[in-house]
Design an enzyme around this catalytic site. Structure first.
Site, PDB file in Angstrom:
ATOM      1  N   GLY A 139       0.809  -1.226   0.000  1.00 18.66           N
ATOM      2  CA  GLY A 139       0.000   0.000   0.000  1.00 18.66           C
ATOM      3  C   GLY A 139       0.838   1.270   0.000  1.00 18.66           C
ATOM      4  O   GLY A 139       0.464   2.297   0.554  1.00 18.66           O
ATOM      5  N   SER A 140       1.989   1.210  -0.666  1.00 15.17           N
ATOM      6  CA  SER A 140       2.911   2.365  -0.684  1.00 15.17           C
ATOM      7  C   SER A 140       2.255   3.634  -1.222  1.00 15.17           C
ATOM      8  O   SER A 140       2.632   4.734  -0.851  1.00 15.17           O
ATOM      9  CB  SER A 140       4.131   2.043  -1.551  1.00 15.17           C
ATOM     10  OG  SER A 140       4.690   0.821  -1.159  1.00 15.17           O
ATOM     11  N   ASN A 141       1.279   3.453  -2.110  1.00 10.63           N
ATOM     12  CA  ASN A 141       0.635   4.630  -2.717  1.00 10.63           C
ATOM     13  C   ASN A 141      -0.439   5.231  -1.816  1.00 10.63           C
ATOM     14  O   ASN A 141      -0.922   6.338  -2.083  1.00 10.63           O
ATOM     15  CB  ASN A 141      -0.025   4.236  -4.049  1.00 10.63           C
ATOM     16  CG  ASN A 141       1.000   3.932  -5.121  1.00 10.63           C
ATOM     17  OD1 ASN A 141       2.086   4.498  -5.127  1.00 10.63           O
ATOM     18  ND2 ASN A 141       0.685   3.022  -6.013  1.00 10.63           N
ATOM     19  N   ASN A 186      -7.774   0.680 -12.364  1.00 13.74           N
ATOM     20  CA  ASN A 186      -6.580  -0.043 -11.929  1.00 13.74           C
ATOM     21  C   ASN A 186      -5.353   0.755 -12.323  1.00 13.74           C
ATOM     22  O   ASN A 186      -5.338   1.436 -13.354  1.00 13.74           O
ATOM     23  CB  ASN A 186      -6.531  -1.427 -12.592  1.00 13.74           C
ATOM     24  CG  ASN A 186      -5.329  -2.244 -12.130  1.00 13.74           C
ATOM     25  OD1 ASN A 186      -5.106  -2.386 -10.942  1.00 13.74           O
ATOM     26  ND2 ASN A 186      -4.534  -2.742 -13.070  1.00 13.74           N
ATOM     27  N   HIS A 199      -1.450   0.275 -13.281  1.00 11.75           N
ATOM     28  CA  HIS A 199      -0.513  -0.784 -13.679  1.00 11.75           C
ATOM     29  C   HIS A 199       0.874  -0.172 -13.873  1.00 11.75           C
ATOM     30  O   HIS A 199       0.998   0.889 -14.502  1.00 11.75           O
ATOM     31  CB  HIS A 199      -0.995  -1.453 -14.973  1.00 11.75           C
ATOM     32  CG  HIS A 199      -0.124  -2.581 -15.425  1.00 11.75           C
ATOM     33  ND1 HIS A 199      -0.199  -3.850 -14.893  1.00 11.75           N
ATOM     34  CD2 HIS A 199       0.870  -2.615 -16.347  1.00 11.75           C
ATOM     35  CE1 HIS A 199       0.717  -4.620 -15.489  1.00 11.75           C
ATOM     36  NE2 HIS A 199       1.372  -3.898 -16.359  1.00 11.75           N
TER      37      HIS A 199
HETATM   38  C1  GRF Z   1       1.523  -0.541  -7.181  1.00 10.90           C
HETATM   39  O1  GRF Z   1       2.493   0.473  -7.021  1.00 10.90           O
HETATM   40  C2  GRF Z   1       1.205  -0.791  -8.646  1.00 10.90           C
HETATM   41  O2  GRF Z   1       2.314  -0.507  -9.443  1.00 10.90           O
HETATM   42  C3  GRF Z   1       0.950  -2.273  -8.724  1.00 10.90           C
HETATM   43  O3  GRF Z   1       1.243  -2.832  -7.456  1.00 10.90           O
HETATM   44  C4  GRF Z   1       2.028  -1.893  -6.737  1.00 10.90           C
HETATM   45  C5  GRF Z   1       1.866  -2.163  -5.268  1.00 10.90           C
HETATM   46  O4  GRF Z   1       2.916  -1.576  -4.628  1.00 10.90           O
HETATM   47  N1  GRF Z   1      -0.411  -2.528  -9.057  1.00 10.90           N
HETATM   48  P1  GRF Z   1       3.117  -1.779  -3.048  1.00 10.90           P
HETATM   49  O5  GRF Z   1       3.393  -3.210  -2.817  1.00 10.90           O
HETATM   50  O6  GRF Z   1       1.832  -1.373  -2.419  1.00 10.90           O
HETATM   51  O7  GRF Z   1       4.269  -0.910  -2.714  1.00 10.90           O
END
Ligand code: GRF
Length: 188
Positions: A11-13, A104, A106
């Site tokens: 969930g880095s974003n 989504n 990607h």
């Molecule tokens: C997202 O940044 C996207 O590129 C892909 O999965 C990644 C998950 O990143 N769908 P994280 O593991 O939440 O950092």
């Protein structure tokens, strides 16, 4: 606006997204998080921002699983769904129920490097010797990574790029596109 985030990973974003919503749309957007992984880092991020979260454990079939998720989404009158690191393929029933309302993100410039998941996509891009890469924000349809492209942002790949250096660069682009999408949907 009721927004559901579907996530299976770190969930880095999410902090960037939740901070943006809290700062600019606190009174207009309500979020929930749904995950299929009890150990997803995304849960901690939701807790930090007091976002309700739901862990949906697996079911025998894809459709049965999706019906459990749909029940939560409908109980919350969800309008839009963002898949951010959601490591499940959704059923046609799910897509149909929220037609054109599921987005989504990607980590490549689709249609290039479609189908992979997160780090493996970055590794494939590096292995291929690409000079640029980026992220794609698209509508989720029945076909994986093939829905209508809403936005794309690109970045350079340096000579000694690794997954560890490339992933945050691409995620910064993802976060920008997610915020732009929120702005678009709220002002629709
Ligand atoms: C997202 O940044 C996207 O590129 C892909 O999965 C990644 C998950 O990143 N769908 P994280 O593991 O939440 O950092």
């Amino acid at each position: 606006m009721k927004l559901a985030i579907l996530a299976s990973t770190a969930g880095s974003n999410l902090p960037s997204l939740f901070t943006y919503i809290k700062k600019y749309h606190a009174n207009t957007i309500e979020c929930i998080l749904i995950t299929n992984k009890a150990d997803a880092g995304a849960i901690e991020k939701a807790k930090q921002f007091s976002i309700p979260y739901f862990i949906v454990t697996k079911e025998n079939t894809r459709e049965e699983y999706d019906k459990k998720v749909l029940k939560i989404l409908q109980r919350y009158n969800t309008e839009y769904i963002f898949m951010i690191g959601y490591m499940r393929i959704v059923s046609p029933l799910f897509v149909e129920t929220f037609r054109n309302k599921i987005f989504n993100i990607h980590p490549s410039l689709l249609p290039a490097f479609a189908g992979g998941m997160s780090d493996t996509v970055h590794q494939d891009v590096i292995n291929f010797g690409c000079k640029i890469t980026g992220a794609t924000l698209h509508i989720v349809s029945e076909e994986v990574d093939a829905g209508k492209i809403i936005n794309q942002k690109a970045c350079d790949i340096s000579e000694h790029e690794t997954v560890a250096t490339l992933k945050p660069k691409v995620q910064k682009l993802e976060q920008e596109m997610l915020k732009e999408l929120i702005h678009l949907l709220v002002n629709k």
